[in-house]
Design an enzyme around this catalytic site. Structure first.
Site, PDB file in Angstrom:
ATOM      1  CG  HIS A 173      -1.968  -1.038   1.177  1.00  0.00           C
ATOM      2  ND1 HIS A 173      -2.412  -1.810   2.127  1.00  0.00           N
ATOM      3  CD2 HIS A 173      -2.855  -1.403   0.166  1.00  0.00           C
ATOM      4  CE1 HIS A 173      -3.505  -2.617   1.853  1.00  0.00           C
ATOM      5  NE2 HIS A 173      -3.383  -2.430   0.508  1.00  0.00           N
ATOM      6  CD  GLU A 176      -0.449   0.495   4.439  1.00  0.00           C
ATOM      7  OE1 GLU A 176       0.207  -0.559   4.661  1.00  0.00           O
ATOM      8  OE2 GLU A 176      -1.672   0.710   4.170  1.00  0.00           O
ATOM      9  NE  ARG A 229      -6.182   0.298   0.265  1.00  0.00           N
ATOM     10  CZ  ARG A 229      -6.232  -0.443   1.601  1.00  0.00           C
ATOM     11  NH1 ARG A 229      -5.545   0.222   2.401  1.00  0.00           N
ATOM     12  NH2 ARG A 229      -6.726  -1.594   1.625  1.00  0.00           N
ATOM     13  CG  HIS A 297       0.088  -3.938   5.336  1.00  0.00           C
ATOM     14  ND1 HIS A 297      -0.730  -3.319   4.212  1.00  0.00           N
ATOM     15  CD2 HIS A 297       0.407  -5.105   5.182  1.00  0.00           C
ATOM     16  CE1 HIS A 297      -0.963  -4.368   3.324  1.00  0.00           C
ATOM     17  NE2 HIS A 297       0.002  -5.256   3.741  1.00  0.00           N
ATOM     18  CD  GLU A 372      -2.566  -2.905   9.021  1.00  0.00           C
ATOM     19  OE1 GLU A 372      -1.919  -1.986   8.815  1.00  0.00           O
ATOM     20  OE2 GLU A 372      -3.155  -3.625   7.995  1.00  0.00           O
TER      21      GLU A 372
HETATM   22 ZN   LIG Z   1      -2.024  -1.725   4.198  1.00  0.00          ZN
END
Ligand SMILES: [Zn+2]
Ligand SMILES: *[C@@H]1O[C@H](CO)[C@@H](O)[C@H](O)[C@H]1NC(C)=O
Ligand SMILES: *[C@@H]1O[C@H](CO)[C@@H](O)[C@H](O)[C@H]1NC(C)=O
Length: 412
Positions: A173, A176, A229, A297, A372
């Site tokens: 993404h 990020e 994104r 992420h 994350e």
């Molecule tokens: Zn992500």
């Protein structure tokens, strides 16, 4: 005639070179989607209606979501929240201010490091330097070409033959940014650290890094829109990109992915429609000894594992849970950063076609995890550069614990 050309040129100088999206006074709200009516109404904003768009797109009820709202829509959105009784909280009062404070005041224009964020050109130049410095330890892979013809690159650290492989995939993404910073930090540690635990990790495992999967998107976040994104391949006349982490060939677009080409979670017209994901999956298949697959992420402070497409428990659920818990404890030790752990589907939301589900479900990889990273929404995707090193340090602590526990459970 001349005048027209001059006018067009002038317009282009203004529009073509200063077209960087701005978010002055835009708010980010954290909201809770509690019932079907709220969900149906909120879905209208999936394609960025009236400048309102999701940071995290809700895919069903009983979910949290984050929504970006431009100043001229504050009144409308407040009214909507009130009418539908949507629980909401302002997380960011002025998104542009957060973006402006992301990088340090004094920017280094060349070189590489972890005190600021670097673009793709700088990352690739740094990889080239490493390859010259450590020719016996590193292998370079140009494993494909992106939609916009950028080189897709990976690098492997291997100190001896026959090591099990650990694969780290980062920046799928585009926005990020802290993911590529943390991946490159850890790669650097494996090469330069004298810490005994890091040496042990470096010597006994082969580490494959893809520092930036979504190269076109990442470049675009530097040149045009910090909040981008998706990939950059057009799918309709006015909608560009698919969500690369919904594009893998495993339960593609079944749940928790959108069929709307304008949505942030658009799964793509078919599995592997995105050249970056097709190339990545072909590259992953060339390794026959991946024992652990890790996807980086941000944000939310979560450590997730399969499945995303179903709430059913994965075959190795309890082991993955145990490994995740140990990792969580290790992460928390240094700065008390609190991570939540569990399967994707039951911890955040149903989401199909992700990388970790695909490797777990089709590639006989018995352990796959998604981190994350920081934070929990105060800066969201725009984590200030002075948090790159703290984030990296606690994640390296976590990775040490993850490998140790995986080894104890005989996965490595
Ligand atoms: Zn992500
Ligand atoms: C990528 O390169 C190919 C071959 O040179 C070219 O046909 C294509 O138009 C390029 N694509 C983009 C998006 O620049
Ligand atoms: C993981 O799950 C599979 C399928 O149930 C099982 O065969 C395997 O023994 C489990 N553990 C390991 C270490 O692979």
């Amino acid at each position: 005639m001349k005048l027209i050309i001059v006018a067009i040129l002038f317009a282009c100088v203004v529009a073509c070179f200063s077209e960087k999206a701005r978010y002055d006074n835009y708010r980010v709200y954290s909201i809770e989607v509690e019932n079907e009516q709220q969900f149906e109404v909120l879905k209208r904003f999936e394609s960025g209606l009236d400048g309102i768009s999701f940071l995290e797109t809700p895919t069903g009820i009983q979910q949290k979501a984050e929504i970006i709202v431009p100043p001229h829509k504050f009144a409308d959105i407040s009214e909507l929240f009130e009418t539908l009784k949507i629980k909401n909280q302002i997380k960011i009062a002025n998104l542009q201010k957060v973006i402006d404070q992301e990088q340090p005041q004094h920017l280094e224009r060349s070189g590489f490091g972890w005190k600021q964020y670097y673009d793709l050109t700088a990352i690739y130049a740094w990889l080239d330097e490493l390859l010259e410095q450590y020719p016996n330890v590193l292998t370079n892979y140009n494993y494909g070409t992106s939609y916009e013809n950028r080189t897709l690159r990976a690098i492997k650290v291997s100190h001896k033959k026959g090591n099990p492989t650990i694969f780290i995939e980062s920046t799928i993404h585009a926005r990020e940014w802290v993911t590529q910073a943390t991946a490159t930090y850890f790669l650097n540690e494996l090469l330069t650290s004298s810490d005994a635990e890091i040496r042990q990790l470096a010597d006994n495992y082969d580490w494959v890094f893809v520092p930036v999967v979504n190269v076109d998107g990442y470049a675009y976040t530097h040149s045009n829109d910090r909040m981008w994104r998706k990939t950059r391949q057009p799918h309709t006349d006015n909608c560009i990109g698919a969500d690369p982490n919904r594009n893998f060939d495993f339960h593609h677009a079944e749940v928790g992915a959108s069929t709307n080409p304008c949505a942030e979670t658009y799964a793509g017209p078919k599995p592997l429609s995105e050249p970056e994901i097709l190339a990545l999956t072909e590259f992953i298949k060339t390794f026959d000894n991946i024992k652990l697959y890790i996807s980086f992420h941000s944000y939310s402070q979560l450590l997730l594992f399969p499945y995303g497409h179903t709430r059913r428990q994965a075959p190795n659920h309890s082991d993955m849970m145990q490994i995740a818990r140990k990792t969580r404890e290790a992460i928390a030790k240094r700065y008390k950063t609190d991570y939540t752990v569990g399967p994707i589907a039951t911890t955040i939301y149903l989401a199909s076609g992700s990388s970790i589900d695909w490797v777990y479900g089709t590639q006989d990889v018995k352990l796959s995890f998604t981190f994350e990273f920081r934070d929990k929404g105060r800066h969201g995707f725009i984590l200030p550069a002075d948090q790159i090193i703290p984030n990296s340090l606690e994640i390296v602590d976590g990775l040490k614990a993850m490998v140790e526990e995986a080894k104890a459970l005989k996965y490595l």
